[in-house]
Design a protein around this motif. Structure first.
Motif, mmCIF file in Angstrom:
data_model
loop_
_atom_site.group_PDB
_atom_site.id
_atom_site.type_symbol
_atom_site.label_atom_id
_atom_site.label_comp_id
_atom_site.label_asym_id
_atom_site.label_seq_id
_atom_site.Cartn_x
_atom_site.Cartn_y
_atom_site.Cartn_z
ATOM 1 N N ASN A 3 0.828 -1.214 0.000
ATOM 2 C CA ASN A 3 0.000 0.000 0.000
ATOM 3 C C ASN A 3 0.860 1.261 0.000
ATOM 4 O O ASN A 3 0.503 2.251 -0.640
ATOM 5 N N SER A 7 0.718 3.984 -2.943
ATOM 6 C CA SER A 7 0.445 5.375 -2.573
ATOM 7 C C SER A 7 1.540 6.297 -3.090
ATOM 8 O O SER A 7 1.256 7.419 -3.552
ATOM 9 N N ARG A 54 -6.172 -1.832 -8.489
ATOM 10 C CA ARG A 54 -5.537 -0.546 -8.170
ATOM 11 C C ARG A 54 -4.292 -0.331 -9.031
ATOM 12 O O ARG A 54 -4.076 0.763 -9.559
#
Length: 101
Positions: A3, A7, A54
């Protein structure tokens, strides 16, 4: 960890897109170099885009940003240098011609 990496990529793309929209790049050469860095980063991200939504969206967003960065239209409009010279610069810096428009 995953993550945080995703990010980071998202933040970098957002920052580069903002710089492009606000005209903060000093020259077209800077845009080409930014596109080159994004293209290199996307090569590392591409294998994950097959499994992760994602990563897939981030890859598409990065490819779209590269096309905008490499667009010669803005250069022609600014008339900072000739379009032929810019095309030569692009071809020297970027080996892949798929990002040229």
């Amino acid at each position: 960890m995953y993550n945080r990496i995703m990010s980071y990529f998202e933040d970098e793309l957002t920052s580069t897109r903002r710089r492009l929209e606000e005209g903060e790049f000093a020259s077209f050469k800077d845009q080409v170099l930014a596109a080159r860095r994004i293209a290199e980063a996307l090569t590392f991200l591409t294998p994950y885009s097959r499994r992760d939504q994602r990563a897939r969206l981030l890859t598409r967003s990065g490819e779209e940003l590269i096309r905008k960065l490499m667009s010669v239209r803005e250069v022609i409009r600014r008339k900072s240098t000739s379009a032929g010279r810019q095309t030569l610069l692009i071809s020297q810096i970027m080996a892949e011609k798929e990002y040229l428009q």
